[in-house]
Design an enzyme around this catalytic site. Sequence first.
Site, short mmCIF file in Angstrom:
data_model
loop_
_atom_site.label_atom_id
_atom_site.label_comp_id
_atom_site.label_asym_id
_atom_site.label_seq_id
_atom_site.Cartn_x
_atom_site.Cartn_y
_atom_site.Cartn_z
N ASN A 19 -1.36 1.66 5.90
CA ASN A 19 -0.48 0.66 5.30
C ASN A 19 -0.05 -0.27 6.42
O ASN A 19 0.43 0.17 7.46
CB ASN A 19 0.75 1.33 4.66
CG ASN A 19 1.68 0.29 4.02
OD1 ASN A 19 1.25 -0.84 3.76
ND2 ASN A 19 2.92 0.66 3.79
N GLY A 20 -0.28 -1.57 6.21
CA GLY A 20 0.10 -2.55 7.23
C GLY A 20 -1.04 -3.52 7.47
O GLY A 20 -1.96 -3.64 6.66
N HIS B 187 17.43 -37.84 -9.18
CA HIS B 187 16.74 -38.41 -8.00
C HIS B 187 15.25 -38.12 -8.03
O HIS B 187 14.61 -38.07 -6.99
CB HIS B 187 17.39 -37.86 -6.72
CG HIS B 187 18.82 -38.24 -6.59
ND1 HIS B 187 19.24 -39.52 -6.25
CD2 HIS B 187 19.96 -37.53 -6.84
CE1 HIS B 187 20.56 -39.57 -6.25
NE2 HIS B 187 21.03 -38.38 -6.60
N CYS C 64 0.84 -1.21 0.00
CA CYS C 64 0.00 0.00 0.00
C CYS C 64 0.87 1.26 0.00
O CYS C 64 2.00 1.25 0.50
CB CYS C 64 -0.87 0.03 1.25
SG CYS C 64 -1.98 -1.38 1.38
N LYS D 135 6.36 -4.24 -4.46
CA LYS D 135 7.79 -3.97 -4.43
C LYS D 135 8.36 -4.19 -3.04
O LYS D 135 9.45 -4.68 -2.87
CB LYS D 135 8.08 -2.52 -4.86
CG LYS D 135 9.56 -2.17 -4.88
CD LYS D 135 10.36 -3.09 -5.78
CE LYS D 135 11.85 -2.83 -5.73
NZ LYS D 135 12.61 -3.87 -6.49
N GLU E 75 8.36 -14.55 -11.81
CA GLU E 75 7.61 -13.40 -11.27
C GLU E 75 7.22 -12.40 -12.36
O GLU E 75 6.24 -11.68 -12.18
CB GLU E 75 8.38 -12.71 -10.15
CG GLU E 75 9.65 -12.02 -10.52
CD GLU E 75 10.25 -11.30 -9.31
OE1 GLU E 75 9.51 -10.82 -8.44
OE2 GLU E 75 11.48 -11.22 -9.24
N TRP F 118 -2.97 -2.49 -1.63
CA TRP F 118 -2.59 -3.84 -2.06
C TRP F 118 -3.34 -4.76 -1.12
O TRP F 118 -3.03 -4.82 0.08
CB TRP F 118 -1.07 -4.02 -1.95
CG TRP F 118 -0.56 -5.28 -2.52
CD1 TRP F 118 -0.60 -5.69 -3.82
CD2 TRP F 118 0.09 -6.35 -1.79
NE1 TRP F 118 -0.01 -6.92 -3.96
CE2 TRP F 118 0.42 -7.35 -2.73
CE3 TRP F 118 0.43 -6.55 -0.48
CZ2 TRP F 118 1.08 -8.53 -2.38
CZ3 TRP F 118 1.08 -7.71 -0.11
CH2 TRP F 118 1.39 -8.69 -1.06
N ARG G 91 4.73 0.45 -6.15
CA ARG G 91 4.64 -0.42 -4.96
C ARG G 91 3.64 -1.56 -5.15
O ARG G 91 3.58 -2.48 -4.35
CB ARG G 91 4.25 0.41 -3.75
CG ARG G 91 5.26 1.48 -3.36
CD ARG G 91 4.68 2.50 -2.39
NE ARG G 91 4.35 1.92 -1.11
CZ ARG G 91 5.21 1.85 -0.08
NH1 ARG G 91 6.44 2.31 -0.24
NH2 ARG G 91 4.86 1.33 1.08
N LYS H 73 13.21 -14.79 -11.16
CA LYS H 73 13.01 -13.68 -12.10
C LYS H 73 12.03 -14.06 -13.21
O LYS H 73 11.11 -13.34 -13.55
CB LYS H 73 14.35 -13.28 -12.75
CG LYS H 73 15.22 -12.28 -12.07
CD LYS H 73 14.67 -10.93 -11.89
CE LYS H 73 14.12 -10.58 -10.54
NZ LYS H 73 14.50 -11.09 -9.30
N GLU I 47 17.95 -17.69 -8.61
CA GLU I 47 17.56 -16.31 -8.93
C GLU I 47 16.99 -16.22 -10.34
O GLU I 47 16.00 -15.55 -10.59
CB GLU I 47 18.75 -15.38 -8.76
CG GLU I 47 18.47 -13.92 -9.11
CD GLU I 47 17.31 -13.31 -8.34
OE1 GLU I 47 16.82 -13.91 -7.36
OE2 GLU I 47 16.82 -12.25 -8.77
C1 AGP Z 1 12.47 -9.92 -6.16
O1 AGP Z 1 12.44 -9.75 -7.58
C2 AGP Z 1 11.11 -9.87 -5.55
N1 AGP Z 1 10.42 -8.70 -5.92
C3 AGP Z 1 11.12 -10.17 -4.07
O2 AGP Z 1 11.49 -11.52 -3.93
C4 AGP Z 1 12.07 -9.32 -3.17
O3 AGP Z 1 13.40 -9.66 -3.46
C5 AGP Z 1 11.78 -9.68 -1.71
O4 AGP Z 1 10.45 -9.31 -1.43
C6 AGP Z 1 12.72 -8.99 -0.73
O5 AGP Z 1 12.56 -7.60 -0.80
P1 AGP Z 1 13.64 -6.67 -0.05
O6 AGP Z 1 14.96 -6.92 -0.70
O7 AGP Z 1 13.14 -5.27 -0.25
O8 AGP Z 1 13.66 -7.08 1.39
#
Ligand code: AGP
Length: 608
Positions: free
Chosen positions: A98-99, A504, A2, A603, A488, A74, A27, A485, A481
């Site tokens: 927010n929260g 396995h 949010c 984000k 997502e 969000w 965000r 990527k 990683e």
């Molecule tokens: C990464 O592409 C994602 N958006 C997500 O996994 C992110 O890395 C994770 O939420 C951690 O965020 P931060 O580094 O702000 O703590």
Amino acid sequence: MCGIIGYIGSDNTVSRLIEGLRALEYRGYDSAGVAWYDGGMRVVKASGKLDNLAAKLGDAQTTGIHAGIGHTRWATHGAPSDTNAHPHGTPALQLVHNGIIENYAALRAELTELGYTFQSDTDTEAAAKLLDYYYTVEKRSPLDAISRTAARLEGSYALGILFADDPLRLYALRSGSPLIVGLGEGENFIASDITALLRHTRDYYQLEEGEIAVVEQENVCIYRDGVPVEKERKTALWDVQAAERGGWPHFMIKEIHEEPTAIKATLHPRVKGGLPDFSGERLDTSVLAKVSRLHIVACGTAMHAGLIARGLFESLAALPVTVEVASEFRYNNPLIDENDLVIIISQSGETADSLAALRLAKEKGAPTLAIVNVIGSSIAREADSVLYTWAGPEIAVASTKAYSVQTALLALLAVETALLRGRLDEARGRALVTALCEDAPLAVEAILDREEEIKALAASIAGCEDLFFIGRGAGYYLAAEGSLKLKEISYIHSEAYAAGELKHGTISLIVDGTPVVALCTVPELYGKMVSNIREVKARGANVIAVVCADADTNGIGVDSVVRLPQLCEELLFLPAVTVLQLLAYYTSVARGCDVDQPRNLAKSVTVE
Ligand code: AGP
């Protein structure tokens, strides 16, 4: 996550709120709303994107001095809808949040008993009605009513509040979720982060836990436990251009291309005479010399950066390292004490699970170090030591340059640790530092120059629905990683697998045409990777191999090869991850996905 914006000044409040919300879109959100006072409390909300809200607002505007609040939601409690969108409130007040209010159900029950009714499914509405009770029924002052309300809320929250009979003041409060007070000329703001305000000011106060801000057009007062406190005026170093796309089609591709600069910006100030120099940092390097174990704790991409760091600290400094996702660490009762160093990696510095893990580590007496990109963020402020990455704002939800600067900085720290512990001679240390600061950024540049080659590979996988990344050692950590990527931002299901583990079980999923990306970035394990490539080729896989500069690929039958530039093998993860980021980016573009704001994602995940 949010986003909150608040404005008080003599410009058109409605347009300022919408402008601030647009700067917070990155965000991630699914509905939005604004409230302002104009002879009566005006509230307009809309599900979906901000254009829907703007359409509802039409030509609404204010003249003269007006205060207002706005929110991008969000969804956590209650589906995205006009009704569940913020602000929430009563004729006496409106608030944005927010929260997560964890005890909202009990509060709703209590307030229902007091005669309140509820229109939304949100936790936020309970906070708004509780505040109304203390303000209108118990006739408390705004500050006292807010304090009483805060004392009853459990969970994390940042609140922006507007009272109908006090329309020339904004009130703001934080506990667990970030909130700042923007300081303008003849106008002031509240916001979830500075990105929302850069067009108008770079100066701000960072609210600390439990602090309440009273924001007027010409004056800001911050209270802690009912007493005014002095605050440090901070200045954001990022300008609007840095936080805007600058002509790139997406923030993500802009940020990938910033990697060489970001790596140099992060490392160069920490090198003197060719060796690591952290003397100017909030870092007690003596801890690095004496701790018996490292525990790296993070989420998502930041955790994957931690995996790379584990390999470096263990190989260079002979220091045992564990890497754990924060959401597990915080509930696993970790066996740590003052002999352990806990490193929290976080781009945003506000990830709820990572912040909770940090607080747990401190409770257990372990020294803590934060590797964070956002200056003054909660994790940065609460850790014992902090090393900022200087990547500049990372706006795309998918983290790219943050991973690159996190791993580069941790590599430098691993060299420093190895030197402090007598595990590395100075000559080797200098060689690694030069490779990190000079050769690695050039290697990443070389990959960026071959972008079209990777774009063509993306076209070859864009139609698939299942894909595997395999690797060994650091190659396996990179596979993790690369898989995240791709998933997502292109919504292709993919899996990272230790190449030696395929036989396995999982190899049963490899059928004719299954795409497999093989990360062959560890020279001494290349022969083993060739065997694994042959295993999947025998089942019909289409293999894209990412290999070292001098790897012999004749006769192993791969379908495509991405050859990395010459670079010392400990640092190959930097150009290799750029390959994987570009592959994911162009696959997402080819599939027409929302690259910068993928569905369901935020984000900064400031709730657990
Ligand atoms: C990464 O592409 C994602 N958006 C997500 O996994 C992110 O890395 C994770 O939420 C951690 O965020 P931060 O580094 O702000 O703590």
